[in-house]
Design a protein around this motif. Sequence first.
Motif, short mmCIF file in Angstrom:
data_model
loop_
_atom_site.label_atom_id
_atom_site.label_comp_id
_atom_site.label_asym_id
_atom_site.label_seq_id
_atom_site.Cartn_x
_atom_site.Cartn_y
_atom_site.Cartn_z
N GLN A 120 23.83 -42.33 -43.29
CA GLN A 120 23.05 -42.46 -44.52
C GLN A 120 21.60 -42.84 -44.26
OE1 GLN A 120 24.23 -41.70 -47.53
NE2 GLN A 120 26.28 -41.26 -46.74
N ARG A 121 21.30 -43.26 -43.03
CA ARG A 121 19.95 -43.70 -42.67
C ARG A 121 19.46 -44.74 -43.67
NH1 ARG A 121 16.49 -39.44 -43.33
NH2 ARG A 121 15.00 -40.06 -41.72
N LEU A 122 20.26 -45.80 -43.81
CA LEU A 122 20.04 -46.81 -44.84
C LEU A 122 18.76 -47.61 -44.60
CD1 LEU A 122 23.66 -48.24 -45.23
CD2 LEU A 122 22.52 -46.55 -46.67
N TYR A 123 18.11 -47.93 -45.69
CA TYR A 123 16.94 -48.81 -45.66
C TYR A 123 17.38 -50.26 -45.48
CZ TYR A 123 12.36 -50.65 -47.05
OH TYR A 123 11.15 -51.29 -47.07
N GLY A 124 18.48 -50.62 -46.15
CA GLY A 124 18.99 -51.99 -46.07
C GLY A 124 20.46 -52.05 -46.41
#
Length: 338
Positions: A120-124
Amino acid sequence: MAEGQKPTINDVARISGVSKKTVSRVINKSPLLGEATRKKVEAVIAELGFVPNLQARALAMGRNFLIGLIHDNPNAQMVLGVQEGILDTIRDTEFALVVHPVNRHSPTLADDIRRFIEQQRLYGVMLLPPLSERDDLAELCRDLGCTLVRMGSARLDDDEHLVASNDRQAVSEAVAWLVELGHTRIGFVAGPEGFRSANEREQGFLDGLAAAGLTLDPAIAARGTYRFESGKAAGEKLLSAAEPPTAVFSSNDEMAAGILHAARERGLNVPEDMSIIGFDDTATAAHIWPPLTTVRWPIRTMASTAAAKLIRPASAASEPSFFLSDLIRRASAVPHRS
Protein backbone atom coordinates in the motif's frame (compact mmCIF):
# COMPACT_ATOMS: atom_id res chain seq x y z
CA MET A 1 -1.22 30.81 -17.94
CA ALA A 2 -2.72 29.84 -21.32
CA GLU A 3 -6.50 29.57 -21.65
CA GLY A 4 -7.75 26.05 -20.98
CA GLN A 5 -4.47 25.04 -19.35
CA LYS A 6 -4.69 23.50 -15.89
CA PRO A 7 -3.07 25.62 -13.17
CA THR A 8 0.09 24.24 -11.58
CA ILE A 9 1.70 24.66 -8.19
CA ASN A 10 4.18 27.02 -9.86
CA ASP A 11 1.26 29.25 -10.97
CA VAL A 12 -0.07 29.33 -7.42
CA ALA A 13 3.35 30.23 -6.04
CA ARG A 14 3.92 33.00 -8.65
CA ILE A 15 0.53 34.67 -8.17
CA SER A 16 0.70 34.35 -4.37
CA GLY A 17 4.21 35.77 -4.28
CA VAL A 18 5.53 32.86 -2.21
CA SER A 19 7.80 29.89 -2.81
CA LYS A 20 6.67 26.55 -4.18
CA LYS A 21 7.63 25.04 -0.81
CA THR A 22 5.26 27.42 0.97
CA VAL A 23 2.41 26.35 -1.32
CA SER A 24 3.22 22.72 -0.53
CA ARG A 25 3.01 23.52 3.16
CA VAL A 26 -0.40 25.08 2.69
CA ILE A 27 -1.60 22.04 0.76
CA ASN A 28 -0.25 19.73 3.48
CA LYS A 29 -1.83 21.89 6.22
CA SER A 30 1.52 22.44 7.90
CA PRO A 31 1.37 24.27 11.25
CA LEU A 32 4.60 26.09 10.39
CA LEU A 33 2.84 28.84 8.44
CA GLY A 34 1.39 32.16 9.51
CA GLU A 35 -2.37 32.52 9.17
CA ALA A 36 -2.10 35.47 6.77
CA THR A 37 0.14 33.53 4.37
CA ARG A 38 -2.09 30.48 4.56
CA LYS A 39 -5.23 32.47 3.73
CA LYS A 40 -3.53 34.29 0.84
CA VAL A 41 -2.36 31.04 -0.77
CA GLU A 42 -5.68 29.29 -0.15
CA ALA A 43 -7.48 32.20 -1.86
CA VAL A 44 -5.26 31.86 -4.95
CA ILE A 45 -5.79 28.08 -4.99
CA ALA A 46 -9.55 28.62 -4.90
CA GLU A 47 -9.44 31.34 -7.55
CA LEU A 48 -7.38 29.25 -9.98
CA GLY A 49 -9.23 26.02 -9.21
CA PHE A 50 -5.88 24.36 -8.57
CA VAL A 51 -6.07 20.64 -7.70
CA PRO A 52 -2.86 19.02 -6.40
CA ASN A 53 -1.61 16.02 -8.38
CA LEU A 54 -1.62 13.39 -5.64
CA GLN A 55 -0.09 10.73 -7.86
CA ALA A 56 2.87 12.92 -8.69
CA ARG A 57 3.34 13.92 -5.06
CA ALA A 58 3.05 10.31 -3.90
CA LEU A 59 5.59 9.24 -6.51
CA ALA A 60 8.00 11.94 -5.36
CA MET A 61 7.62 10.89 -1.71
CA GLY A 62 7.66 7.15 -2.38
CA ARG A 63 4.46 6.93 -0.31
CA ASN A 64 0.73 7.07 -0.95
CA PHE A 65 -1.50 9.38 1.05
CA LEU A 66 -2.91 6.45 3.01
CA ILE A 67 -3.25 5.90 6.76
CA GLY A 68 -3.31 2.22 7.69
CA LEU A 69 -5.34 1.07 10.71
CA ILE A 70 -4.00 -2.34 11.75
CA HIS A 71 -5.90 -4.26 14.42
CA ASP A 72 -6.93 -7.57 15.90
CA ASN A 73 -9.50 -6.39 18.39
CA PRO A 74 -12.72 -8.27 19.23
CA ASN A 75 -14.55 -5.08 20.22
CA ALA A 76 -16.20 -4.00 16.96
CA GLN A 77 -17.62 -0.79 18.43
CA MET A 78 -14.21 0.24 19.69
CA VAL A 79 -12.72 -0.25 16.21
CA LEU A 80 -15.59 1.73 14.69
CA GLY A 81 -14.95 4.57 17.14
CA VAL A 82 -11.30 4.62 16.12
CA GLN A 83 -12.22 4.79 12.44
CA GLU A 84 -14.59 7.70 13.09
CA GLY A 85 -11.87 9.55 15.01
CA ILE A 86 -9.33 9.12 12.22
CA LEU A 87 -11.85 10.28 9.62
CA ASP A 88 -12.62 13.36 11.74
CA THR A 89 -9.02 14.46 11.22
CA ILE A 90 -8.32 13.40 7.63
CA ARG A 91 -11.64 14.62 6.23
CA ASP A 92 -11.03 17.46 3.73
CA THR A 93 -7.39 16.42 3.36
CA GLU A 94 -5.76 14.32 0.65
CA PHE A 95 -5.43 11.38 3.04
CA ALA A 96 -7.55 8.23 3.02
CA LEU A 97 -7.98 5.42 5.54
CA VAL A 98 -7.23 1.76 4.87
CA VAL A 99 -8.34 -0.76 7.53
CA HIS A 100 -6.40 -4.00 7.84
CA PRO A 101 -7.62 -6.65 10.35
CA VAL A 102 -5.07 -9.35 11.20
CA ASN A 103 -4.76 -12.45 13.34
CA ARG A 104 -2.38 -11.72 16.19
CA HIS A 105 -1.86 -15.45 16.76
CA SER A 106 -0.68 -16.07 13.18
CA PRO A 107 2.96 -17.21 12.89
CA THR A 108 3.24 -14.97 9.81
CA LEU A 109 1.83 -11.84 11.49
CA ALA A 110 4.96 -9.72 11.07
CA ASP A 111 5.34 -10.74 7.43
CA ASP A 112 1.66 -10.00 6.79
CA ILE A 113 2.01 -6.49 8.22
CA ARG A 114 5.24 -5.88 6.31
CA ARG A 115 3.56 -6.93 3.06
CA PHE A 116 0.55 -4.68 3.73
CA ILE A 117 2.70 -1.61 4.42
CA GLU A 118 4.93 -2.21 1.39
CA GLN A 119 2.11 -2.99 -1.04
CA GLN A 120 0.00 0.00 0.00
CA ARG A 121 3.05 2.27 0.36
CA LEU A 122 1.48 3.69 3.50
CA TYR A 123 2.20 7.19 4.74
CA GLY A 124 1.51 6.17 8.33
CA VAL A 125 0.20 3.37 10.53
CA MET A 126 -1.94 3.30 13.66
CA LEU A 127 -1.69 0.15 15.77
CA LEU A 128 -4.54 -0.77 18.12
CA PRO A 129 -4.13 -2.86 21.27
CA PRO A 130 -2.99 -5.55 21.73
CA LEU A 131 -0.84 -5.19 18.59
CA SER A 132 0.29 -1.76 19.75
CA GLU A 133 1.76 -3.37 22.87
CA ARG A 134 4.32 -5.33 20.81
CA ASP A 135 7.59 -3.46 20.43
CA ASP A 136 8.68 -5.73 17.57
CA LEU A 137 5.74 -4.60 15.41
CA ALA A 138 6.48 -0.96 16.20
CA GLU A 139 10.10 -1.49 15.18
CA LEU A 140 8.93 -3.15 11.95
CA CYS A 141 6.99 -0.01 11.01
CA ARG A 142 9.99 2.17 11.82
CA ASP A 143 12.33 -0.04 9.79
CA LEU A 144 10.03 0.45 6.79
CA GLY A 145 10.17 4.22 7.24
CA CYS A 146 6.48 4.39 8.06
CA THR A 147 5.18 6.99 10.52
CA LEU A 148 3.66 5.23 13.54
CA VAL A 149 1.26 5.96 16.40
CA ARG A 150 0.35 3.36 19.04
CA MET A 151 -2.89 3.40 21.03
CA GLY A 152 -2.82 1.92 24.52
CA SER A 153 -3.87 1.94 28.15
CA ALA A 154 -0.40 2.82 29.45
CA ARG A 155 2.82 4.42 28.19
CA LEU A 156 4.09 2.36 25.26
CA ASP A 157 6.27 4.86 23.37
CA ASP A 158 7.42 8.47 23.28
CA ASP A 159 4.78 11.19 23.04
CA GLU A 160 5.12 11.64 19.28
CA HIS A 161 4.09 8.03 18.69
CA LEU A 162 1.52 7.47 21.42
CA VAL A 163 -2.06 8.07 22.49
CA ALA A 164 -2.95 6.46 25.82
CA SER A 165 -5.50 6.59 28.62
CA ASN A 166 -5.47 6.27 32.42
CA ASP A 167 -7.44 3.00 32.63
CA ARG A 168 -6.03 1.87 35.97
CA GLN A 169 -6.86 5.10 37.79
CA ALA A 170 -10.30 5.40 36.15
CA VAL A 171 -11.35 1.88 37.18
CA SER A 172 -10.08 2.40 40.73
CA GLU A 173 -12.25 5.51 40.98
CA ALA A 174 -15.27 3.61 39.65
CA VAL A 175 -14.82 0.95 42.33
CA ALA A 176 -14.49 3.65 44.99
CA TRP A 177 -17.85 5.03 43.86
CA LEU A 178 -19.48 1.59 44.20
CA VAL A 179 -18.10 1.39 47.73
CA GLU A 180 -19.57 4.83 48.47
CA LEU A 181 -22.91 3.42 47.35
CA GLY A 182 -22.61 0.77 50.04
CA HIS A 183 -21.45 -2.18 47.93
CA THR A 184 -18.81 -4.38 49.55
CA ARG A 185 -19.34 -7.60 47.61
CA ILE A 186 -18.28 -6.50 44.15
CA GLY A 187 -17.81 -8.96 41.29
CA PHE A 188 -15.30 -8.53 38.50
CA VAL A 189 -15.14 -9.64 34.86
CA ALA A 190 -11.66 -9.25 33.40
CA GLY A 191 -10.73 -8.77 29.76
CA PRO A 192 -8.78 -11.31 27.69
CA GLU A 193 -5.29 -12.53 28.46
CA GLY A 194 -2.58 -10.76 26.52
CA PHE A 195 -4.28 -7.33 26.47
CA ARG A 196 -2.50 -4.55 28.38
CA SER A 197 -5.88 -2.80 28.71
CA ALA A 198 -7.31 -5.87 30.47
CA ASN A 199 -4.37 -5.93 32.88
CA GLU A 200 -4.55 -2.18 33.60
CA ARG A 201 -8.28 -2.40 34.33
CA GLU A 202 -7.81 -5.43 36.55
CA GLN A 203 -5.09 -3.69 38.52
CA GLY A 204 -7.31 -0.65 38.86
CA PHE A 205 -10.15 -2.82 40.17
CA LEU A 206 -7.87 -4.43 42.77
CA ASP A 207 -6.49 -0.99 43.73
CA GLY A 208 -10.03 0.21 44.35
CA LEU A 209 -10.88 -2.76 46.53
CA ALA A 210 -7.63 -2.49 48.49
CA ALA A 211 -8.20 1.21 49.17
CA ALA A 212 -11.53 0.25 50.76
CA GLY A 213 -10.03 -2.63 52.75
CA LEU A 214 -11.74 -5.22 50.53
CA THR A 215 -10.51 -8.26 48.60
CA LEU A 216 -11.84 -10.04 45.53
CA ASP A 217 -13.58 -13.36 46.16
CA PRO A 218 -12.59 -15.76 43.32
CA ALA A 219 -16.17 -17.07 43.35
CA ILE A 220 -17.36 -13.76 41.91
CA ALA A 221 -14.53 -13.22 39.43
CA ALA A 222 -14.34 -14.37 35.81
CA ARG A 223 -12.43 -13.65 32.62
CA GLY A 224 -14.03 -12.79 29.28
CA THR A 225 -12.97 -11.98 25.73
CA TYR A 226 -14.47 -8.45 25.42
CA ARG A 227 -17.43 -10.05 23.59
CA PHE A 228 -21.09 -10.20 24.64
CA GLU A 229 -21.21 -13.99 24.83
CA SER A 230 -18.28 -14.16 27.21
CA GLY A 231 -19.92 -11.54 29.42
CA LYS A 232 -23.11 -13.61 29.57
CA ALA A 233 -21.11 -16.73 30.56
CA ALA A 234 -19.21 -14.72 33.19
CA GLY A 235 -22.46 -13.32 34.56
CA GLU A 236 -23.89 -16.82 34.90
CA LYS A 237 -20.82 -17.87 36.89
CA LEU A 238 -20.97 -14.88 39.23
CA LEU A 239 -24.70 -15.27 39.82
CA SER A 240 -24.23 -18.97 40.61
CA ALA A 241 -22.00 -18.19 43.59
CA ALA A 242 -23.30 -19.12 47.01
CA GLU A 243 -23.31 -15.40 47.78
CA PRO A 244 -23.73 -13.47 44.51
CA PRO A 245 -22.31 -9.95 44.19
CA THR A 246 -24.47 -6.89 44.77
CA ALA A 247 -22.48 -5.04 42.11
CA VAL A 248 -20.25 -6.04 39.17
CA PHE A 249 -17.56 -4.20 37.29
CA SER A 250 -17.09 -5.38 33.70
CA SER A 251 -13.93 -4.55 31.76
CA ASN A 252 -15.95 -3.43 28.75
CA ASP A 253 -19.52 -2.56 27.78
CA GLU A 254 -20.12 -5.57 25.53
CA MET A 255 -19.46 -7.96 28.40
CA ALA A 256 -21.52 -5.77 30.74
CA ALA A 257 -24.47 -6.19 28.36
CA GLY A 258 -23.95 -9.95 28.56
CA ILE A 259 -23.96 -9.82 32.38
CA LEU A 260 -27.19 -7.83 32.28
CA HIS A 261 -28.71 -10.48 30.00
CA ALA A 262 -27.68 -13.27 32.40
CA ALA A 263 -29.27 -11.41 35.31
CA ARG A 264 -32.52 -10.94 33.40
CA GLU A 265 -32.67 -14.65 32.56
CA ARG A 266 -32.57 -15.39 36.29
CA GLY A 267 -35.41 -13.00 36.97
CA LEU A 268 -33.19 -10.40 38.61
CA ASN A 269 -33.71 -6.67 38.26
CA VAL A 270 -30.83 -4.38 37.41
CA PRO A 271 -29.96 -2.23 39.31
CA GLU A 272 -32.30 -3.12 42.20
CA ASP A 273 -30.85 -6.61 42.67
CA MET A 274 -27.41 -5.96 41.22
CA SER A 275 -25.61 -2.85 39.98
CA ILE A 276 -23.40 -3.05 36.87
CA ILE A 277 -20.61 -0.79 35.60
CA GLY A 278 -18.90 -1.21 32.23
CA PHE A 279 -15.98 0.40 30.43
CA ASP A 280 -15.72 2.22 27.04
CA ASP A 281 -19.02 4.16 26.78
CA THR A 282 -19.75 2.74 23.34
CA ALA A 283 -23.21 3.08 21.80
CA THR A 284 -24.19 -0.15 23.57
CA ALA A 285 -24.00 1.58 26.95
CA ALA A 286 -26.68 4.13 26.17
CA HIS A 287 -28.90 1.82 24.10
CA ILE A 288 -29.48 -1.07 26.52
CA TRP A 289 -31.96 -0.94 29.41
CA PRO A 290 -31.26 0.23 31.95
CA PRO A 291 -28.70 2.58 30.39
CA LEU A 292 -25.26 1.48 31.51
CA THR A 293 -23.07 3.31 33.99
CA THR A 294 -19.63 3.08 32.42
CA VAL A 295 -16.12 4.51 32.32
CA ARG A 296 -15.89 6.63 29.17
CA TRP A 297 -12.79 5.78 27.18
CA PRO A 298 -12.23 8.78 24.85
CA ILE A 299 -11.67 6.51 21.85
CA ARG A 300 -12.72 8.92 19.12
CA THR A 301 -10.70 11.83 20.52
CA MET A 302 -7.63 9.63 20.95
CA ALA A 303 -7.93 8.32 17.39
CA SER A 304 -8.41 11.82 15.99
CA THR A 305 -5.26 12.98 17.78
CA ALA A 306 -3.36 9.91 16.58
CA ALA A 307 -4.30 10.75 12.98
CA ALA A 308 -3.09 14.33 13.46
CA LYS A 309 0.26 12.98 14.64
CA LEU A 310 0.46 10.72 11.60
CA ILE A 311 -0.33 13.26 8.90
CA ARG A 312 1.57 16.12 10.57
CA PRO A 313 4.60 14.42 12.16
CA ALA A 314 6.52 17.70 12.41
CA SER A 315 4.01 18.95 14.97
CA ALA A 316 3.30 15.58 16.66
CA ALA A 317 5.12 16.59 19.84
CA SER A 318 2.65 19.43 20.40
CA GLU A 319 -0.35 17.08 20.35
CA PRO A 320 -1.54 15.54 23.64
CA SER A 321 -0.57 11.95 24.42
CA PHE A 322 -2.59 11.10 27.54
CA PHE A 323 -6.34 11.27 27.85
CA LEU A 324 -8.47 10.99 30.97
CA SER A 325 -11.32 8.50 31.22
CA ASP A 326 -14.25 9.51 33.39
CA LEU A 327 -17.23 7.77 34.96
CA ILE A 328 -20.57 8.29 33.22
CA ARG A 329 -23.30 7.66 35.76
CA ARG A 330 -26.48 6.19 34.36
CA ALA A 331 -29.29 3.98 35.68
CA SER A 332 -27.50 0.62 36.03
CA ALA A 333 -25.81 1.42 39.37
CA VAL A 334 -27.58 2.49 42.55
CA PRO A 335 -26.95 2.36 46.32
CA HIS A 336 -26.98 -1.06 47.98
CA ARG A 337 -30.45 -1.80 49.36
CA SER A 338 -29.27 -2.63 52.88
